[in-house]
Each structure stands twice: as C-alpha cells, then as structure tokens.
Design a protein around this motif. Structure first.
Motif, PDB file in Angstrom:
ATOM      1  N   GLN A 116       4.594 -69.048 -38.175  1.00 17.43           N
ATOM      2  CA  GLN A 116       4.733 -69.046 -39.629  1.00 17.43           C
ATOM      3  C   GLN A 116       5.816 -68.059 -40.078  1.00 17.43           C
ATOM      4  O   GLN A 116       6.594 -68.339 -40.975  1.00 17.43           O
ATOM      5  CB  GLN A 116       3.401 -68.661 -40.310  1.00 17.43           C
ATOM      6  CG  GLN A 116       2.245 -69.610 -40.032  1.00 17.43           C
ATOM      7  CD  GLN A 116       2.407 -70.965 -40.686  1.00 17.43           C
ATOM      8  OE1 GLN A 116       3.032 -71.089 -41.721  1.00 17.43           O
ATOM      9  NE2 GLN A 116       1.851 -72.001 -40.080  1.00 17.43           N
ATOM     10  N   ILE A 158      10.164 -87.136 -29.443  1.00 13.26           N
ATOM     11  CA  ILE A 158       8.918 -87.086 -28.649  1.00 13.26           C
ATOM     12  C   ILE A 158       8.165 -85.784 -28.933  1.00 13.26           C
ATOM     13  O   ILE A 158       6.952 -85.781 -29.132  1.00 13.26           O
ATOM     14  CB  ILE A 158       9.224 -87.208 -27.132  1.00 13.26           C
ATOM     15  CG1 ILE A 158       9.750 -88.625 -26.817  1.00 13.26           C
ATOM     16  CG2 ILE A 158       7.987 -86.900 -26.291  1.00 13.26           C
ATOM     17  CD1 ILE A 158      10.295 -88.784 -25.401  1.00 13.26           C
ATOM     18  N   LEU A 160       8.326 -83.856 -31.634  1.00 16.86           N
ATOM     19  CA  LEU A 160       7.790 -83.860 -32.998  1.00 16.86           C
ATOM     20  C   LEU A 160       6.617 -84.832 -33.133  1.00 16.86           C
ATOM     21  O   LEU A 160       5.632 -84.537 -33.804  1.00 16.86           O
ATOM     22  CB  LEU A 160       8.887 -84.233 -33.996  1.00 16.86           C
ATOM     23  CG  LEU A 160      10.025 -83.216 -34.158  1.00 16.86           C
ATOM     24  CD1 LEU A 160      11.140 -83.796 -35.026  1.00 16.86           C
ATOM     25  CD2 LEU A 160       9.515 -81.910 -34.756  1.00 16.86           C
ATOM     26  N   ALA A 161       6.723 -85.989 -32.477  1.00 17.45           N
ATOM     27  CA  ALA A 161       5.671 -87.009 -32.588  1.00 17.45           C
ATOM     28  C   ALA A 161       4.380 -86.589 -31.894  1.00 17.45           C
ATOM     29  O   ALA A 161       3.321 -87.170 -32.136  1.00 17.45           O
ATOM     30  CB  ALA A 161       6.172 -88.342 -32.032  1.00 17.45           C
ATOM     31  N   SER A 163       3.382 -83.315 -32.070  1.00 15.42           N
ATOM     32  CA  SER A 163       3.034 -82.019 -32.704  1.00 15.42           C
ATOM     33  C   SER A 163       1.526 -81.837 -32.848  1.00 15.42           C
ATOM     34  O   SER A 163       0.996 -80.755 -32.609  1.00 15.42           O
ATOM     35  CB  SER A 163       3.643 -81.913 -34.104  1.00 15.42           C
ATOM     36  OG  SER A 163       5.043 -81.940 -34.056  1.00 15.42           O
ATOM     37  N   ARG A 164       0.876 -82.906 -33.272  1.00 10.76           N
ATOM     38  CA  ARG A 164      -0.572 -82.882 -33.486  1.00 10.76           C
ATOM     39  C   ARG A 164      -1.338 -82.357 -32.261  1.00 10.76           C
ATOM     40  O   ARG A 164      -2.443 -81.828 -32.383  1.00 10.76           O
ATOM     41  CB  ARG A 164      -1.000 -84.307 -33.843  1.00 10.76           C
ATOM     42  CG  ARG A 164      -2.448 -84.629 -33.845  1.00 10.76           C
ATOM     43  CD  ARG A 164      -3.190 -83.904 -34.941  1.00 10.76           C
ATOM     44  NE  ARG A 164      -4.572 -84.346 -34.878  1.00 10.76           N
ATOM     45  CZ  ARG A 164      -5.367 -84.092 -33.850  1.00 10.76           C
ATOM     46  NH1 ARG A 164      -4.945 -83.402 -32.839  1.00 10.76           N
ATOM     47  NH2 ARG A 164      -6.616 -84.527 -33.868  1.00 10.76           N
ATOM     48  N   HIS A 167       1.111 -78.240 -31.573  1.00 14.39           N
ATOM     49  CA  HIS A 167       1.449 -77.229 -32.590  1.00 14.39           C
ATOM     50  C   HIS A 167       0.188 -76.408 -32.920  1.00 14.39           C
ATOM     51  O   HIS A 167      -0.867 -76.992 -33.180  1.00 14.39           O
ATOM     52  CB  HIS A 167       1.972 -77.921 -33.851  1.00 14.39           C
ATOM     53  CG  HIS A 167       2.573 -76.960 -34.839  1.00 14.39           C
ATOM     54  ND1 HIS A 167       1.795 -76.088 -35.575  1.00 14.39           N
ATOM     55  CD2 HIS A 167       3.851 -76.700 -35.199  1.00 14.39           C
ATOM     56  CE1 HIS A 167       2.586 -75.351 -36.347  1.00 14.39           C
ATOM     57  NE2 HIS A 167       3.838 -75.706 -36.132  1.00 14.39           N
ATOM     58  N   ALA A 169      -1.013 -75.021 -35.394  1.00 15.16           N
ATOM     59  CA  ALA A 169      -1.725 -75.288 -36.653  1.00 15.16           C
ATOM     60  C   ALA A 169      -2.848 -76.317 -36.451  1.00 15.16           C
ATOM     61  O   ALA A 169      -3.769 -76.408 -37.264  1.00 15.16           O
ATOM     62  CB  ALA A 169      -0.752 -75.793 -37.711  1.00 15.16           C
ATOM     63  N   HIS A 170      -2.778 -77.086 -35.362  1.00 16.30           N
ATOM     64  CA  HIS A 170      -3.784 -78.124 -35.109  1.00 16.30           C
ATOM     65  C   HIS A 170      -4.805 -77.699 -34.059  1.00 16.30           C
ATOM     66  O   HIS A 170      -5.606 -78.531 -33.623  1.00 16.30           O
ATOM     67  CB  HIS A 170      -3.086 -79.411 -34.650  1.00 16.30           C
ATOM     68  CG  HIS A 170      -2.188 -79.997 -35.689  1.00 16.30           C
ATOM     69  ND1 HIS A 170      -2.656 -80.769 -36.728  1.00 16.30           N
ATOM     70  CD2 HIS A 170      -0.857 -79.897 -35.885  1.00 16.30           C
ATOM     71  CE1 HIS A 170      -1.642 -81.134 -37.495  1.00 16.30           C
ATOM     72  NE2 HIS A 170      -0.536 -80.605 -37.012  1.00 16.30           N
ATOM     73  N   GLN A 173      -8.391 -78.885 -33.915  1.00 14.66           N
ATOM     74  CA  GLN A 173      -8.604 -80.312 -33.658  1.00 14.66           C
ATOM     75  C   GLN A 173      -8.560 -80.649 -32.163  1.00 14.66           C
ATOM     76  O   GLN A 173      -9.064 -81.691 -31.758  1.00 14.66           O
ATOM     77  CB  GLN A 173      -7.543 -81.127 -34.413  1.00 14.66           C
ATOM     78  CG  GLN A 173      -7.664 -80.946 -35.919  1.00 14.66           C
ATOM     79  CD  GLN A 173      -6.404 -81.395 -36.659  1.00 14.66           C
ATOM     80  OE1 GLN A 173      -5.359 -80.765 -36.588  1.00 14.66           O
ATOM     81  NE2 GLN A 173      -6.506 -82.512 -37.359  1.00 14.66           N
ATOM     82  N   ASP A 182      -6.969 -90.157 -28.629  1.00 14.68           N
ATOM     83  CA  ASP A 182      -5.883 -90.104 -29.614  1.00 14.68           C
ATOM     84  C   ASP A 182      -4.552 -89.810 -28.929  1.00 14.68           C
ATOM     85  O   ASP A 182      -3.538 -90.426 -29.237  1.00 14.68           O
ATOM     86  CB  ASP A 182      -6.159 -89.017 -30.671  1.00 14.68           C
ATOM     87  CG  ASP A 182      -7.137 -89.490 -31.730  1.00 14.68           C
ATOM     88  OD1 ASP A 182      -7.383 -90.715 -31.810  1.00 14.68           O
ATOM     89  OD2 ASP A 182      -7.649 -88.641 -32.489  1.00 14.68           O
ATOM     90  N   ALA A 185      -3.287 -92.874 -27.097  1.00 16.33           N
ATOM     91  CA  ALA A 185      -2.754 -93.910 -27.999  1.00 16.33           C
ATOM     92  C   ALA A 185      -1.327 -93.555 -28.435  1.00 16.33           C
ATOM     93  O   ALA A 185      -0.438 -94.412 -28.455  1.00 16.33           O
ATOM     94  CB  ALA A 185      -3.659 -94.077 -29.213  1.00 16.33           C
ATOM     95  N   VAL A 186      -1.108 -92.275 -28.765  1.00 17.78           N
ATOM     96  CA  VAL A 186       0.242 -91.847 -29.176  1.00 17.78           C
ATOM     97  C   VAL A 186       1.197 -91.942 -27.978  1.00 17.78           C
ATOM     98  O   VAL A 186       2.309 -92.460 -28.104  1.00 17.78           O
ATOM     99  CB  VAL A 186       0.219 -90.408 -29.758  1.00 17.78           C
ATOM    100  CG1 VAL A 186       1.635 -89.860 -29.925  1.00 17.78           C
ATOM    101  CG2 VAL A 186      -0.513 -90.386 -31.097  1.00 17.78           C
ATOM    102  N   LEU A 189       2.237 -95.529 -27.315  1.00 19.57           N
ATOM    103  CA  LEU A 189       3.181 -96.002 -28.340  1.00 19.57           C
ATOM    104  C   LEU A 189       4.588 -95.438 -28.072  1.00 19.57           C
ATOM    105  O   LEU A 189       5.585 -96.170 -28.137  1.00 19.57           O
ATOM    106  CB  LEU A 189       2.676 -95.569 -29.722  1.00 19.57           C
ATOM    107  CG  LEU A 189       3.498 -95.982 -30.940  1.00 19.57           C
ATOM    108  CD1 LEU A 189       3.661 -97.488 -30.994  1.00 19.57           C
ATOM    109  CD2 LEU A 189       2.853 -95.469 -32.221  1.00 19.57           C
TER     110      LEU A 189
END
Lengths: 195, 195
Positions: A116, A158, A160-161, A163-164, A167, A169-170, A173, A182, A185-186, A189
C-alpha cells in the motif's frame, strides 16, 4: 552480538527483522534495533536514513529471498513443457504466499502494508516476477507450444489475471472453500488463451 | 419528515444512508437515524435489529441499484456480439466502481469494509454478477461465437481473473498510469481463451 565487529548492512537487517517480528512495525524503533546490535542509533542511521527505509529493506530482502528466488529455479529448470512450468510457477507463488500468510504473519503483514505504502519496492518485485513468467512464455512460444505474441505483455496479463490468488489484499480468501477450484478455472481459461 | 407517515424499510434506509454519509459508519448511531425520521430508536430496531444490519441493508441496496441493475441492461440488450457485450459489461463495472471510488467515497468505503466483514451480502452480489456474465457467455456459446463450455464456470473464471480491475481492495491502482493498457492485455488474453 558485540560492537567490535564491523557493522554490515546484512547484520543491521538481521537485527531489524528480529525486532520487527517481536514488536511489530509500529512499535519498533531504530533505538531498539541499535540496542540489539549494541551500537548507537546514529550508527544505524548512517546505513539507513529512517525507520521506513529499514522496514523497506527488510521487506525487500524477504521478497527476494523467500518469494522470487525459489521461483527463479522453476524458470531455469528445463524439465517439462512451458505450460507445466507456468502452472508450477503460479502454484509455487500461491503456496509461498499462503504459507507466509499463515505461518509468518508478522512478515506477511509488513509486506501487505508495504504494497500500500511503498510503491517502489513492490513495483520492482512485481516487474521481476513478470520477467520470470515472460521467460517461461518465451520458451513456450519458441517451442511452438504457445501462440505467437509479446512475452512481456502476455506475462503481465497472466500475473494481473491471477492477482486474486497471490495479491496480499486477497489473503483471507485464500483459505476459503472452493479456492482451489477457482484457481483451476482461471488457469484453464488463461491456458486456452495462450495455447 | 413527520412520524405520522407509516414507516417503511425504504424510508429507514434513506435516512440511514443520509446519516452514514454525513457521519461515516463508525460515528453513526441508530439514535441519529431515528432522529432524522422523528421516531424512537426502538421503532428503527423493530425493522433492523442492529446498526450492522442497517449498514448491510444500505450497502446491499447500493450494490443492487448502483452496480448490478445497470449491468443487467447490458445482458438483456440484444445488440452486438457476445464479445462486444462482455467487454461493455466489464468496462461498465470498472467505470461504476472507479466513479464511486472517486465521487462517492463514503459509500465506497462502506462497501469496501463490507467485503471484509459481511461475507453474505457480498457473496450474493458477486454470484449475481457472475450469473450476468454467464448469460452473455451462454449467448456466445449458442451463437457459436465462443468455444463450448460451462457458462457458469467460465463466467466465474472471467470475474475472478478481472478482480484486479473491480475488487475494491485494488481501488488505488485503478487511477494509476497504464491501468487501461493492463486491462486491455488481460481482456485480450481472456478473449483468446473463450473464442
């Protein structure tokens, strides 16, 4: 530790990391770090001009040593297809992050805070990771396993896609049910996009 | 407002939103909201059992009215290819989030906080958005514009792979240079994965 030894940056960072882990970034002072080293705080300041600079240097060392260095080995390993190595690279990054989030909460929190506040070291870290992905993508393109394209652009997409899944911040999760599914699946794709 | 009118949930939420915007979630009390409505706080509690429940309801109404309802129109619009509509859908989601982040900071901060605390309403919101993407993906598969596959799985992967561009934890990055280029790179990679 005695103050007879010449003080190296590495020694200061070792002491800073130890104190930061014990007291947390907010309660750590340069005086505390100097005490561990048995030197004056002026001596520490000669190497690092502020507590923020010290915190950044500790985080940076952790990012290189614990996150990007182990990943570099996957890039340079010649075994397996580019897709297999890319999958292993992403899975290893996810695993490192998740492990540190769970087992090394202090360093992880400091790293999350730096993402941050301190744009510079994190941007450098991210760019370094993207270059690693780009090297794998380039190998895949040369081997005609991947479609032609600009390795750096594809690698950045790749990173950035996904990140979830890496990163900080996640982080909460990452422990949730269905996280693995999940990610699969990403990944599938993205793989369809590059092969 | 007078207390002669029958008090509806909508009226309570209007008052709550007004007070939350003025004082922020931490400093808002149910008594403040009751004052605006000229009723006792007990009357408010009969409709919403806690301040947290009120805050959730305000956030939920905002998510539906300001985020998901405008997106539903894109899903039901028959103009353009599925790829065009998917791109428009993602761009509109990004634009809404960015606009609220910049121009409606109070509601955005509340929503960002809820994504951490109140898993239920955010999960429902995310699932709703994924169903919207799935509808577009299904239209694309039926029109043979997209590869065959499970629309819900593909939709979820698209939503997760674009988190960096719409999850509130990344809000600060939305204003950074190169953001548009980054989104284009991810979009093109995803599009190659589905077409």
């Amino acid at each position: 530790m005695s103050n007879d030894l010449p003080l190296t940056k590495e020694m200061i960072l070792d002491a800073a990391e130890q104190v930061l882990r014990r007291f947390g970034p907010d309660k750590t002072s340069v005086v505390d770090i100097a005490k561990v080293l048995q030197v004056s705080h002026g001596t520490v300041y000669r190497h690092y001009p502020s507590k923020a600079a010290l915190r950044e240097a500790v985080t940076e060392r952790w990012l290189v040593g614990c996150i990007s260095a182990p990943l570099a080995e996957i890039v340079h390993d010649e075994k397996g297809s580019a897709a297999e190595r890319l999958y292993l690279w992403l899975s290893t990054l996810r695993k490192s992050k998740r492990d540190y989030f769970m087992k090394d909460a202090e360093m992880f929190a400091m790293y999350a805070a730096e993402t941050q506040d301190s744009v510079e070291i994190v941007t450098a870290h991210v760019n370094h990771l993207i270059q690693q992905i780009a090297a794998i993508v380039e190998q895949g393109i040369l081997a005609k396993e991947f479609k032609p394209g600009q390795p750096e652009v594809i690698a950045r997409a790749i990173f950035l896609a996904t990140s979830r899944f890496h990163h900080p911040a996640h982080a909460k999760q990452w422990l949730s049910e269905g996280e693995e599914e999940d990610f699969r699946a990403v990944w599938e794709l993205l793989l369809r996009g590059i092969t």
